[in-house]
Write an enzyme that holds these catalytic residues in place. Structure first.
Site, PDB file in Angstrom:
ATOM      1  CE  LYS A 199       0.312   1.861   3.505  1.00 25.98           C
ATOM      2  NZ  LYS A 199       1.099   2.332   4.640  1.00 25.98           N
ATOM      3  CG  HIS A 202      -2.575   0.383   8.243  1.00 32.29           C
ATOM      4  ND1 HIS A 202      -2.354  -0.652   7.366  1.00 32.29           N
ATOM      5  CD2 HIS A 202      -1.389   1.034   8.347  1.00 32.29           C
ATOM      6  CE1 HIS A 202      -1.092  -0.614   6.954  1.00 32.29           C
ATOM      7  NE2 HIS A 202      -0.490   0.400   7.527  1.00 32.29           N
ATOM      8  CG  HIS A 261       1.704  -3.971   8.345  1.00 34.42           C
ATOM      9  ND1 HIS A 261       1.670  -2.684   7.871  1.00 34.42           N
ATOM     10  CD2 HIS A 261       1.926  -3.862   9.676  1.00 34.42           C
ATOM     11  CE1 HIS A 261       1.856  -1.852   8.880  1.00 34.42           C
ATOM     12  NE2 HIS A 261       2.014  -2.539   9.984  1.00 34.42           N
TER      13      HIS A 261
HETATM   14  C1  BG6 Z   1       2.888   1.654   7.754  1.00 32.40           C
HETATM   15  C2  BG6 Z   1       3.014   3.132   7.546  1.00 32.40           C
HETATM   16  O1  BG6 Z   1       2.016   1.092   6.838  1.00 32.40           O
HETATM   17  O2  BG6 Z   1       2.426   1.403   9.074  1.00 32.40           O
HETATM   18  C3  BG6 Z   1       3.933   3.751   8.585  1.00 32.40           C
HETATM   19  O3  BG6 Z   1       3.520   3.379   6.246  1.00 32.40           O
HETATM   20  C4  BG6 Z   1       3.509   3.376   9.983  1.00 32.40           C
HETATM   21  O4  BG6 Z   1       3.981   5.165   8.448  1.00 32.40           O
HETATM   22  C5  BG6 Z   1       3.291   1.872  10.091  1.00 32.40           C
HETATM   23  O5  BG6 Z   1       4.517   3.781  10.874  1.00 32.40           O
HETATM   24  C6  BG6 Z   1       2.674   1.509  11.427  1.00 32.40           C
HETATM   25  O6  BG6 Z   1       2.659   0.133  11.533  1.00 32.40           O
HETATM   26  P1  BG6 Z   1       2.747  -0.582  12.926  1.00 32.40           P
HETATM   27  O7  BG6 Z   1       2.662  -2.029  12.626  1.00 32.40           O
HETATM   28  O8  BG6 Z   1       4.055  -0.171  13.543  1.00 32.40           O
HETATM   29  O9  BG6 Z   1       1.593  -0.078  13.705  1.00 32.40           O
END
Ligand code: BG6
Length: 521
Positions: A170, A262, A200
């Site tokens: 993404k 997300h 993710h």
């Molecule tokens: C990513 C973003 O998809 O997710 C980042 O591009 C962000 O900016 C990250 O920091 C956050 O992921 P997690 O798993 O650390 O909450």
């Protein structure tokens, strides 16, 4: 006041061994980038250690920077040694893994690169290597198109000897139009079952647990609607700043980086109707249905229901940190948002009138992702002298990270002569109930791709539906007077305007940093 009442763990459950996926050759585009170093390589190594990835898998990094295999491995070693979950480089498993890391220099925009890559993959296969091929696009999204077209033209999307699959990171495009265009390009080259659009968050144990919590417990369904739920609050707060990703972030901003994918995915899992099965399409049909019940906002609605922010100088964890505009690589007059809060509405029978407050930001007071489901007050305050002194309404908090778990706040009788209530909390914690570390989201999803299971990936119509919600917001914001940035201090809970956003509905956000006395999980 809230007194924690702990639900005792019944037993510690260890993670069952993973079933090993078929061996493949994984080609990573963007191999010198942040994502490869920080997420993909550690996840692949984790998978190997857990038995999910065959020790016959080969990993080929590609990028413009000219590197030998040994230089590529050396760079990875440096990053991995610095990470908080540092890998033991002397572990024989790491040494074996490292020998299967290779590097091919190539510019994704250069059509000549792909036949060279194809020849390399063929030579490896003839020398006894893997027939299956997995391509991972971990580059900025503008490079996705030339890579997909290059793979197609070099015949790499078809594979008579095994399978060929592609993973796309993404954001999928920048808006509805470019997202649809990217989907068209990739569908011309790969079959839909070979395309894995990765988000993710969907690989996180606690995000998957939203489905189990909602649809594995019969007590929830009767109250999971507008009759009992007052509002839902979804937070993804980070204390980190933009770090070394200024070039990417300047083009992306918080809305595209976090909300479009997300946070909308989390919202969908909380609000969707029960799927008839866990089949990939049955689940995704319900998600698309839910997203299509969120009507695109008008300019006026965006004005009323959206707050953007950008961090200025401040203090995080006791250390002074620069403002966003002073970060290396960021334009000194940048108008990129590092914070977004939106009051989303869902126009269907279940959710009419229930606000879904969503917020995300960088350089906030603490790292915390969670979903709060707030129930309505009891119709009568029977157990307090004055209604305003009544305990807080019931609340379910799903802690996505850190301190993963779920807590339920409810009223109990305060010991004593009188019938008075007090707020207490029942708590489930992953760390207390289960042995071992939770698998990383990327390890879970990479294994899914190797096994050909797209349940935890985003379908093309789902991506469209996400952009249909976000693009009108981006367009409306472009027409509205720009917010004066910076408008929140690093280390705070975000801009003051975000409080007014929920305050209009008589609510307040849950504080991002937990209070020091430990009364809030
Ligand atoms: C990513 C973003 O998809 O997710 C980042 O591009 C962000 O900016 C990250 O920091 C956050 O992921 P997690 O798993 O650390 O909450």
């Amino acid at each position: 006041m809230t007194t924690p009442v702990r639900a005792l763990p019944r037993e510690k459950i260890s993670r069952p061994p993973l079933s090993e996926a078929e061996a493949c050759t994984l080609v990573i585009f963007g191999a010198t980038g942040d994502l490869t170093r920080r997420k993909l390589i550690p996840a692949l190594y984790e998978l190997q250690c857990l038995g999910g990835m065959s020790i016959r898998c080969e990993i080929i990094g590609t990028g413009r920077t000219p590197l030998t295999d040994e230089q590529f491995r050396g760079r990875l070693r440096e990053t991995l040694a610095e990470s908080k979950d540092a890998i033991d480089m002397n572990d024989p498993r790491w040494r074996g893994f490292e020998q299967r890391l290779h590097y091919i220099t190539g510019d994704p925009n250069d059509a000549e690169f792909y036949p060279r890559l194809a020849a390399d993959l063929d030579a490896r296969r003839r020398a006894g290597g893997n027939a299956n091929r997995l391509f991972y696009i971990a580059t900025p999204s503008a490079l996705a198109r030339p890579i997909i077209e290059g793979l197609g033209a070099a015949g790499l999307a078809k594979n008579d000897a095994g399978w060929a699959r592609i993973v796309i990171e993404k954001p999928f495009g920048r808006d509805l139009k470019s997202g649809q265009e990217l989907n068209r390009v990739v569908s011309d080259v790969f079959a839909e079952e070979a395309i894995f659009r990765i988000d993710h968050y969907l690989g996180k144990e606690t995000v998957q647990n939203v489905l189990v919590f909602r649809f594995g417990n019969s007590m929830l369904e009767p109250v999971w609607n507008r009759n009992y739920i007052d509002y839902v609050e979804i937070t993804a707060a980070e204390s980190l700043g933009v770090e070394s990703r200024a070039a990417f972030y300047e083009q992306t901003g918080a809305l595209r980086d976090m909300v479009t994918n997300h946070l909308l995915q989390l919202l969908t899992l909380i609000a969707m109707e029960p799927p008839v099965s866990l089949d990939a399409d049955a689940l995704r049909d319900q998600k698309v249905q839910l997203l299509s019940a969120m009507h695109p906002m008008t300019v006026d609605e965006v004005k009323q229901r959206t707050v953007l922010g950008q961090y200025g100088v401040g203090t995080v964890a006791g250390k002074p940190v620069p403002g966003y505009r002073d970060e290396p690589g960021v334009n000194a007059h940048s108008d990129t948002e590092t914070y977004a809060a939106i009051d989303f509405r869902i126009d269907n029978w279940r959710w009419e009138g229930v606000p879904f407050f969503v917020r995300t930001g960088k350089r906030l007071s603490s790292q915390r992702s969670e979903v709060v489901v707030r129930f309505k007050r009891t119709p009568q305050a029977l157990f307090s002298r004055a209604p305003e002194k009544d305990v807080e309404p019931n609340q379910i908090t799903l802690r996505i990270q850190p301190d993963e778990g779920i807590s339920i706040a409810f009223a109990a009788k305060r010991p004593g002569d009188e019938l008075r209530s007090i707020g207490v909390e029942a708590d489930f914690s992953y760390a207390e109930s289960f042995d071992g570390k939770l698998p990383s989201a990327y390890a879970t999803l990479l294994l899914d791709v190797m096994q050909g299971d797209s349940t935890r990936f985003t379908r093309s119509d789902e991506v469209d539906a996400e952009w249909r919600i976000i693009t009108p917001i981006e367009e409306a914001l472009a027409q509205l007077p720009a917010t004066e940035f910076p408008n929140y201090a690093a280390g705070s809970d975000g801009p003051a305007e975000a409080n007014a956003l929920v305050g209009r509905c008589g609510h307040h956000w849950r504080p991002i940093a937990p209070p020091r006395d430990g009364t809030q999980k």
